[in-house]
Write an enzyme that holds these catalytic residues in place. Structure first.
Site, mmCIF file in Angstrom:
data_model
loop_
_atom_site.group_PDB
_atom_site.id
_atom_site.type_symbol
_atom_site.label_atom_id
_atom_site.label_comp_id
_atom_site.label_asym_id
_atom_site.label_seq_id
_atom_site.Cartn_x
_atom_site.Cartn_y
_atom_site.Cartn_z
ATOM 1 N N THR A 59 -10.884 -15.008 -20.730
ATOM 2 C CA THR A 59 -11.364 -14.902 -19.347
ATOM 3 C C THR A 59 -12.097 -13.565 -19.200
ATOM 4 O OG1 THR A 59 -9.346 -13.868 -18.476
ATOM 5 C CG2 THR A 59 -9.421 -16.279 -18.503
ATOM 6 N N GLY A 60 -13.128 -13.559 -18.369
ATOM 7 C CA GLY A 60 -13.926 -12.337 -18.242
ATOM 8 C C GLY A 60 -14.633 -11.993 -19.545
ATOM 9 N N GLY A 61 -14.968 -13.028 -20.318
ATOM 10 C CA GLY A 61 -15.579 -12.796 -21.638
ATOM 11 C C GLY A 61 -17.058 -12.447 -21.584
ATOM 12 N N SER B 228 -18.337 -9.662 -20.319
ATOM 13 C CA SER B 228 -18.632 -8.221 -20.342
ATOM 14 C C SER B 228 -17.448 -7.440 -20.909
ATOM 15 C CB SER B 228 -18.925 -7.719 -18.915
ATOM 16 O OG SER B 228 -17.767 -7.868 -18.104
ATOM 17 N N GLY B 229 -17.720 -6.171 -21.186
ATOM 18 C CA GLY B 229 -16.668 -5.214 -21.517
ATOM 19 C C GLY B 229 -15.736 -5.643 -22.634
ATOM 20 N N GLY C 271 -13.612 -8.103 -22.723
ATOM 21 C CA GLY C 271 -13.590 -9.553 -22.914
ATOM 22 C C GLY C 271 -14.713 -9.999 -23.834
ATOM 23 N N TYR D 137 -3.478 -1.575 -8.484
ATOM 24 C CA TYR D 137 -3.791 -1.942 -9.870
ATOM 25 C C TYR D 137 -2.589 -1.682 -10.781
ATOM 26 C CZ TYR D 137 -6.472 -1.786 -14.304
ATOM 27 O OH TYR D 137 -6.953 -1.979 -15.575
HETATM 28 N N1 LIG Z 1 -12.101 -0.576 -19.372
HETATM 29 C C1 LIG Z 1 -10.965 0.084 -19.289
HETATM 30 O O1 LIG Z 1 -10.937 1.308 -19.428
HETATM 31 C C2 LIG Z 1 -9.676 -0.665 -19.036
HETATM 32 C C3 LIG Z 1 -8.491 0.083 -19.036
HETATM 33 C C4 LIG Z 1 -7.286 -0.572 -18.815
HETATM 34 C C5 LIG Z 1 -7.264 -1.942 -18.624
HETATM 35 N N2 LIG Z 1 -8.438 -2.648 -18.611
HETATM 36 C C6 LIG Z 1 -8.337 -4.101 -18.375
HETATM 37 O O2 LIG Z 1 -9.181 -4.791 -19.276
HETATM 38 C C7 LIG Z 1 -9.610 -6.019 -18.693
HETATM 39 C C8 LIG Z 1 -11.130 -6.150 -18.856
HETATM 40 O O3 LIG Z 1 -11.777 -5.154 -18.089
HETATM 41 P P1 LIG Z 1 -13.157 -4.479 -18.519
HETATM 42 O O4 LIG Z 1 -12.927 -3.030 -18.596
HETATM 43 O O5 LIG Z 1 -13.757 -5.194 -19.646
HETATM 44 O O6 LIG Z 1 -14.005 -4.702 -17.173
HETATM 45 P P2 LIG Z 1 -15.293 -5.577 -16.833
HETATM 46 O O7 LIG Z 1 -16.391 -5.344 -17.803
HETATM 47 O O8 LIG Z 1 -15.542 -5.313 -15.390
HETATM 48 O O9 LIG Z 1 -14.787 -7.059 -17.056
HETATM 49 C C9 LIG Z 1 -14.092 -7.797 -16.114
HETATM 50 C C10 LIG Z 1 -14.487 -9.245 -16.325
HETATM 51 O O10 LIG Z 1 -13.717 -10.060 -15.462
HETATM 52 C C11 LIG Z 1 -14.581 -11.016 -14.870
HETATM 53 N N3 LIG Z 1 -14.045 -11.387 -13.565
HETATM 54 C C12 LIG Z 1 -13.892 -10.597 -12.482
HETATM 55 N N4 LIG Z 1 -13.415 -11.299 -11.449
HETATM 56 C C13 LIG Z 1 -13.265 -12.574 -11.902
HETATM 57 C C14 LIG Z 1 -12.820 -13.776 -11.311
HETATM 58 N N5 LIG Z 1 -12.426 -13.818 -10.027
HETATM 59 N N6 LIG Z 1 -12.797 -14.898 -12.060
HETATM 60 C C15 LIG Z 1 -13.201 -14.878 -13.354
HETATM 61 N N7 LIG Z 1 -13.635 -13.774 -13.971
HETATM 62 C C16 LIG Z 1 -13.674 -12.636 -13.241
HETATM 63 C C17 LIG Z 1 -15.927 -10.318 -14.739
HETATM 64 O O11 LIG Z 1 -16.985 -11.253 -14.707
HETATM 65 P P3 LIG Z 1 -17.688 -11.704 -13.318
HETATM 66 O O12 LIG Z 1 -17.786 -10.497 -12.453
HETATM 67 O O13 LIG Z 1 -19.021 -12.238 -13.771
HETATM 68 O O14 LIG Z 1 -16.807 -12.778 -12.755
HETATM 69 C C18 LIG Z 1 -15.953 -9.497 -16.013
HETATM 70 O O15 LIG Z 1 -16.540 -10.221 -17.078
HETATM 71 C C19 LIG Z 1 -9.136 -5.989 -17.237
HETATM 72 O O16 LIG Z 1 -7.943 -6.746 -17.101
HETATM 73 C C20 LIG Z 1 -8.846 -4.518 -17.000
HETATM 74 O O17 LIG Z 1 -7.890 -4.301 -15.999
HETATM 75 C C21 LIG Z 1 -9.636 -2.034 -18.809
#
Ligand SMILES: NC(=O)c1ccc[n+]([C@@H]2O[C@H](COP(=O)([O-])OP(=O)(O)OC[C@H]3O[C@@H](n4cnc5c(N)ncnc54)[C@H](OP(=O)(O)O)[C@@H]3O)[C@@H](O)[C@H]2O)c1
Length: 253
Positions: free
Chosen positions: A17-19, A21-22, A24, A155
């Site tokens: 899920t969320g694949g 960007s980032g 995912g 969060y």
């Molecule tokens: N980056 C960090 O430093 C960090 C640190 C700790 C934990 N995390 C965790 O890692 C995970 C990935 O985050 P990331 O950093 O890669 O951020 P990200 O690039 O913002 O990715 C989040 C993804 O979730 C999708 N998303 C958001 N709302 C959604 C919804 N309602 N339904 C389906 N998809 C949805 C977004 O796509 P759309 O907007 O197109 O829907 C996006 O692809 C998250 O759980 C985050 O809490 C990240």
């Protein structure tokens, strides 16, 4: 970075899920490079299509994981198209930055509907396939679940819930051969950091402050999370379940 083994997940199917960007995207690309059929989901088709173009092993279904019908459609899509699910990565998440003095119930619902409810919902809906394949679940937590930071209580609360769901599901599903683990990242440069109201200058200073607080003095590369996910999904991790893996460059010890 650990090396890619092209046949590691041949014949297996994964959902990320969320694949789009980032973290995912990095995990989806890694699983596909290692031979899995990967289904990614998110709310924006153009972003998902861009990622799907990078590999014929990646397909997508547009969906909002906070909507029950979209969660059910994703589970049905994988069942109909592949007939199996080996790896479920509950990755989509959102990080609201709101001090408790300003939190509204709308903020609460937004955070918990995606960061917690959607994770439970998709897991429950895909469990029959996961159990049939004796598959594995990887939940994305955060170092914030245990190292709380200011203005992030929604969060951090949501991710703390994810860590205990991970432990509980590991117990419940052990007899079915389904392993459940979580990855708790520190600071990785992804879109999740773009949600502040800071101007460019202040955002740079904010990021420099974060980097300075990390013992390894850099933010993580999403491919480093993908390498860990690849390990946890593999048979090398056959004895690992109910574990939370921090990947933080030493942050928050
Ligand atoms: N980056 C960090 O430093 C960090 C640190 C700790 C934990 N995390 C965790 O890692 C995970 C990935 O985050 P990331 O950093 O890669 O951020 P990200 O690039 O913002 O990715 C989040 C993804 O979730 C999708 N998303 C958001 N709302 C959604 C919804 N309602 N339904 C389906 N998809 C949805 C977004 O796509 P759309 O907007 O197109 O829907 C996006 O692809 C998250 O759980 C985050 O809490 C990240």
């Amino acid at each position: 970075m650990s090396s890619i083994q092209t046949n590691k997940f041949s014949g297996k199917t994964a959902i990320v899920t969320g694949g789009g960007s980032g973290l995912g995207r990095a995990m989806a690309e890694r699983f596909a490079a290692e031979g899995a059929e990967v289904v990614i989901t998110g709310r924006h088709e153009e972003i998902l299509a861009e990622v799907a173009k990078t590999s014929d092993k990646i397909s997508y279904l547009v969906g909002d994981m906070t909507k029950d019908e979209d969660v059910a459609a994703l589970a049905d899509y994988v069942k109909d198209k592949f007939g199996r699910l080996d790896i479920l990565v509950n990755n989509a998440g959102w990080c609201p930055v709101v001090p408790i003095q300003e939190v509204t119930m709308e903020n609460y619902d937004q955070a918990f509907n995606l960061d917690v409810r959607a994770v439970v919902n998709l897991t429950v809906k895909t469990l029959p396939l996961l159990i049939k394949a004796r598959g594995t679940i990887i939940n994305l937590s955060s170092t914030g679940a245990t190292n709380v930071a200011p203005n992030l209580s929604l969060y951090c609360g949501a991710k703390a819930a994810i860590e205990n769901f991970t432990r509980g599901w590991a117990m419940d599903l052990a007899k079915d051969g389904v392993r459940v683990n979580a990855i708790a990242p520190g600071a990785f440069k992804t879109n999740i950091w773009n949600v502040t109201d800071l101007d460019e200058e202040a955002a740079k200073a904010h990021e420099a402050g974060i980097v300075n607080s990390i013992p390894l003095k850099r933010m993580g590369d999403p491919r480093e999370v993908a390498a860990l996910a690849s390990y946890l999904a593999s048979d090398d991790a056959a004895y690992i379940t109910g574990s939370i893996y921090k990947i933080t460059g030493g942050l928050g010890q």
